[in-house]
Motif scaffolding. Structure first.
Motif, PDB file in Angstrom:
ATOM      1  N   GLY A   1       0.787  -1.352   0.059  1.00 45.31           N
ATOM      2  CA  GLY A   1       0.189   0.009  -0.011  1.00 45.31           C
ATOM      3  C   GLY A   1       0.820   1.157   0.036  1.00 45.31           C
ATOM      4  O   GLY A   1       0.292   2.365  -0.300  1.00 45.31           O
TER       5      GLY A   1
ATOM      6  N   PHE B   1       1.505   7.679   0.914  1.00 44.64           N
ATOM      7  CA  PHE B   1       0.083   6.856   1.004  1.00 44.64           C
ATOM      8  C   PHE B   1       0.541   5.690   1.910  1.00 44.64           C
ATOM      9  O   PHE B   1       1.616   5.144   1.460  1.00 44.64           O
ATOM     10  CB  PHE B   1      -0.678   6.752  -0.013  1.00 44.64           C
ATOM     11  CG  PHE B   1      -1.137   8.022  -0.826  1.00 44.64           C
ATOM     12  CD1 PHE B   1      -2.337   8.557  -0.345  1.00 44.64           C
ATOM     13  CD2 PHE B   1      -0.319   8.916  -1.266  1.00 44.64           C
ATOM     14  CE1 PHE B   1      -3.073   9.514  -1.016  1.00 44.64           C
ATOM     15  CE2 PHE B   1      -0.969  10.010  -1.854  1.00 44.64           C
ATOM     16  CZ  PHE B   1      -2.478  10.314  -1.800  1.00 44.64           C
TER      17      PHE B   1
ATOM     18  N   LEU C   1      -1.415   1.830   3.659  1.00 49.52           N
ATOM     19  CA  LEU C   1      -2.690   0.740   3.998  1.00 49.52           C
ATOM     20  C   LEU C   1      -2.383  -0.161   5.167  1.00 49.52           C
ATOM     21  O   LEU C   1      -1.329  -0.424   5.162  1.00 49.52           O
ATOM     22  CB  LEU C   1      -2.719  -0.139   2.581  1.00 49.52           C
ATOM     23  CG  LEU C   1      -3.884  -1.192   2.892  1.00 49.52           C
ATOM     24  CD1 LEU C   1      -5.355  -0.569   3.110  1.00 49.52           C
ATOM     25  CD2 LEU C   1      -4.007  -2.094   1.756  1.00 49.52           C
TER      26      LEU C   1
ATOM     27  N   ARG D   1      -6.993   3.532   5.625  1.00 45.38           N
ATOM     28  CA  ARG D   1      -6.092   4.219   4.334  1.00 45.38           C
ATOM     29  C   ARG D   1      -5.514   5.617   4.973  1.00 45.38           C
ATOM     30  O   ARG D   1      -6.133   6.354   5.706  1.00 45.38           O
ATOM     31  CB  ARG D   1      -7.007   4.787   3.335  1.00 45.38           C
ATOM     32  CG  ARG D   1      -7.323   3.444   2.180  1.00 45.38           C
ATOM     33  CD  ARG D   1      -6.107   2.945   1.300  1.00 45.38           C
ATOM     34  NE  ARG D   1      -6.332   2.001   0.566  1.00 45.38           N
ATOM     35  CZ  ARG D   1      -5.603   1.511  -0.337  1.00 45.38           C
ATOM     36  NH1 ARG D   1      -4.428   2.024  -0.477  1.00 45.38           N
ATOM     37  NH2 ARG D   1      -5.781   0.541  -0.911  1.00 45.38           N
TER      38      ARG D   1
ATOM     39  N   ASP E   1     -12.460  -1.379   1.827  1.00 47.28           N
ATOM     40  CA  ASP E   1     -11.493  -0.474   1.457  1.00 47.28           C
ATOM     41  C   ASP E   1     -12.192   0.757   1.234  1.00 47.28           C
ATOM     42  O   ASP E   1     -12.831   1.190   0.300  1.00 47.28           O
ATOM     43  CB  ASP E   1     -10.549  -0.991   0.233  1.00 47.28           C
ATOM     44  CG  ASP E   1      -9.570  -0.186   0.079  1.00 47.28           C
ATOM     45  OD1 ASP E   1      -9.524   0.781   0.556  1.00 47.28           O
ATOM     46  OD2 ASP E   1      -8.306  -0.773  -0.870  1.00 47.28           O
TER      47      ASP E   1
ATOM     48  N   ASP F   1     -10.766   3.364   0.024  1.00 42.93           N
ATOM     49  CA  ASP F   1     -10.042   4.108  -0.888  1.00 42.93           C
ATOM     50  C   ASP F   1     -10.738   4.994  -1.878  1.00 42.93           C
ATOM     51  O   ASP F   1     -10.380   5.972  -2.278  1.00 42.93           O
ATOM     52  CB  ASP F   1      -9.036   3.211  -1.931  1.00 42.93           C
ATOM     53  CG  ASP F   1      -7.917   3.985  -2.427  1.00 42.93           C
ATOM     54  OD1 ASP F   1      -7.265   4.831  -1.706  1.00 42.93           O
ATOM     55  OD2 ASP F   1      -7.713   3.674  -3.642  1.00 42.93           O
TER      56      ASP F   1
ATOM     57  N   PHE G   1     -11.529   7.900   0.374  1.00 43.10           N
ATOM     58  CA  PHE G   1     -10.456   8.565   0.729  1.00 43.10           C
ATOM     59  C   PHE G   1      -9.667   9.252  -0.398  1.00 43.10           C
ATOM     60  O   PHE G   1      -9.094  10.538   0.047  1.00 43.10           O
ATOM     61  CB  PHE G   1      -9.314   7.177   1.364  1.00 43.10           C
ATOM     62  CG  PHE G   1      -8.177   7.617   1.769  1.00 43.10           C
ATOM     63  CD1 PHE G   1      -8.073   8.446   2.995  1.00 43.10           C
ATOM     64  CD2 PHE G   1      -7.070   7.451   0.998  1.00 43.10           C
ATOM     65  CE1 PHE G   1      -6.921   8.888   3.488  1.00 43.10           C
ATOM     66  CE2 PHE G   1      -5.811   7.988   1.865  1.00 43.10           C
ATOM     67  CZ  PHE G   1      -5.533   8.562   2.828  1.00 43.10           C
ATOM     68  N   ARG G   2      -9.461   8.781  -1.560  1.00 43.55           N
ATOM     69  CA  ARG G   2      -8.563   9.572  -2.600  1.00 43.55           C
ATOM     70  C   ARG G   2      -9.254  11.147  -2.836  1.00 43.55           C
ATOM     71  O   ARG G   2      -8.329  11.944  -2.718  1.00 43.55           O
ATOM     72  CB  ARG G   2      -8.648   8.748  -3.658  1.00 43.55           C
ATOM     73  CG  ARG G   2      -7.782   7.327  -3.505  1.00 43.55           C
ATOM     74  CD  ARG G   2      -6.347   7.476  -3.627  1.00 43.55           C
ATOM     75  NE  ARG G   2      -5.646   6.250  -3.466  1.00 43.55           N
ATOM     76  CZ  ARG G   2      -4.171   6.177  -3.693  1.00 43.55           C
ATOM     77  NH1 ARG G   2      -3.502   7.181  -4.151  1.00 43.55           N
ATOM     78  NH2 ARG G   2      -3.736   5.092  -3.454  1.00 43.55           N
TER      79      ARG G   2
END
Length: 495
Positions: free
Chosen positions: A372, A385, A387, A396, A418, A420, A423-424
């Motif tokens: 990650g 970043f 994980l 994350r 997840d 993500d 999160f992004r």
């Protein structure tokens, strides 16, 4: 900043059971290090209810040193500048003192500049109330109910009794463990004493409730106000956590469940008389709170629309859809209504020249998935970043350097999901703000009269980030579907 695993445990506890204030904040010991507030204001002389100099002191203690008082107040962000509210608190306290079981006790009242709903008393007679609590109340009798409860803790010497029990429990455990060389039994006794202390604290709260209701009625206030305020507190807590209930009871909780307390104070009020006795002094209260600052102090960060802006840090980011934020002094915390996703935004220390991935790894206590790791730029800022997969949560993480400051952004999803996808975009929304964006107008309460308008219409005027109707109803002690009374005054939140 500490380990994030423990922080998320704290977040879960806080966002599940944040019945703070009166239901969780009669902090009767001097040690208030765990208390935080996110507001700041200059010093204001606390209101003092004076008694003759020759009157005896029930606590047998001198007032806390000014330095200690200032440190305590600073931990809540300072004292609020609200002369009308201070005048109201002074008058209410004076009236309650005369009706209390110890009219010779002196009290000093301080209004704390914090949006948190909170009140507590110290053994020396200092009473503390936050502006968040004052904003939540619907009339003077509800504020009086809180003050009467806190005064009861002082007159009943609860702090002294609890301190003696703590010392006695600690002494027994230590003697068994050290002197008798039986650490296992000592540990067992210490564990048992935690339950005894928790039970003792809950009994103190119920005793203070009963005494407070009697004092409230004797002072001429509506004794049913105690139940109304606890109900408002419960609704406010559920609104903040996004839940429909109060969660599972904690056997080590120092306060009884709010539902139990509402039942008890309502029963105590009925023993005094039927609903409608006593004054609520609603007009006096609304006149005092009109214009009172509401919510977070903008210079310490605030939600405006769908963005969180922090002028002090010079940054802003978009609030992820579905999240409700809580801004504290050390971090911004967030949760979804179902509790399945959490977020945290804070700062971490990064040494000069230290790679961001190393700084991020050093700020995290649990194992990180090697697959990650990633380093790249986000909106022109260097970022790292990572994980982390735990037993119950998937995390994350990102560390982003903006100028000379390193920020950490963490999102957690329950189970193997997840986070993500959400999160992004959240990380990508972080940016530095312009000087013009750093100027935020504070929110405040405004008292308005209802004409032929509905609750929904007044709610649309509320400058709040979400659930405007629910917030309007809670602020005014109204149930969903209740009709507004033409010509009657109500509170709304405006910028």
């Amino acid at each position: 900043m500490g380990g994030i695993t423990e922080r998320f445990r704290v977040v879960r506890r806080r966002l599940r059971g944040m019945a703070s204030a009166w239901a969780g904040a009669s902090l009767l010991a001097i040690g208030l290090g765990a208390c935080v507030a996110d507001q700041a204001a200059g010093p204001v002389t606390p209101a003092v209810v004076r008694v003759p100099a020759e009157a005896p002191r029930t606590t047998g203690r001198e007032r806390a040193a000014d330095a200690d008082h200032l440190k305590l107040v600073a931990s809540f962000g300072g004292e609020a500048r609200a002369p009308n509210v201070m005048r109201l608190l002074t008058e209410v306290t004076d009236r309650l003192v005369k009706a209390s079981e110890r009219p010779d006790q002196a009290y000093a009242v301080t209004l704390l500049d914090s949006p948190v709903v909170n009140a507590f008393a110290l053994p020396n007679g200092r009473l503390y109330v936050t502006r968040g609590l004052v904003a939540l109340a619907s009339d003077t009798s509800e504020v009086a109910a809180v003050l009467a409860h806190e005064m009861a803790h002082v007159t009943l010497n609860h702090a002294t009794a609890r301190s003696e029990l703590e010392l006695r429990s600690a002494l027994v455990s230590r003697v068994v463990a050290d002197v008798l060389n039986d650490p296992d039994t000592g540990a067992q006794l210490q564990h048992q004493s935690r339950f005894a202390l928790a039970r003792f604290s809950r009994e103190q709260e119920l005793e203070a409730d009963a005494t407070g209701v009697r004092t409230l009625a004797k002072a001429g206030y509506d004794p049913f106000a105690a139940g109304r305020f606890l109900t408002a507190l419960n609704r406010s807590t559920n609104l903040k956590t996004g839940s429909g209930g109060t969660g599972e009871p904690d056997m080590l909780a120092t306060h009884p469940g709010t539902a139990e307390r509402i039942t008890q104070v309502t029963r105590a009020a009925r023993r005094i008389g039927a609903p409608g006795i006593g004054a609520d002094d609603r007009a006096q209260y609304l006149a005092a709170v009109d214009g009172l600052p509401y919510g977070d102090n903008p210079r310490d960060g605030a939600v405006r629309g769908h963005r969180f802006v922090h002028p002090g840090l010079g940054i802003a980011f978009d609030v992820p859809p579905g999240f409700v934020l809580e801004n504290t002094r050390s971090a911004v915390l967030g949760t979804t209504p179902d509790g399945n996703r959490r977020l945290l935004f804070d700062q971490i220390e990064a040494k000069d020249g230290q790679p961001l991935d190393v700084a991020l790894k050093g700020s995290w206590n649990d194992a990180l998935d090697p697959a990650g790791f990633e380093t790249r730029e986000v909106e022109g800022h260097p970022a790292a970043f990572a994980l982390s997969r735990g037993k119950d949560w998937t995390f994350r993480l990102a560390a982003i350097r903006v100028d000379d400051t390193t920020f950490r952004m963490i999102m957690a999803a329950k189970g193997a999901t997840d986070p993500d996808p959400a999160f992004r975009p959240w990380v990508a929304s972080l940016r530095a703000i312009t000087p013009e964006e750093a100027v935020l107008r504070p929110l405040r309460l405004q008292v308005v009269q209802a004409g032929s308008t509905s609750a929904e219409e007044l709610a649309r005027r509320m400058a709040v980030p979400d659930r405007a109707l629910d917030r309007f109803l809670v602020l005014n002690g109204l149930e969903r579907g209740a009709a507004l009374v033409p010509g009657r005054s109500y509170k709304i939140v405006v910028e």
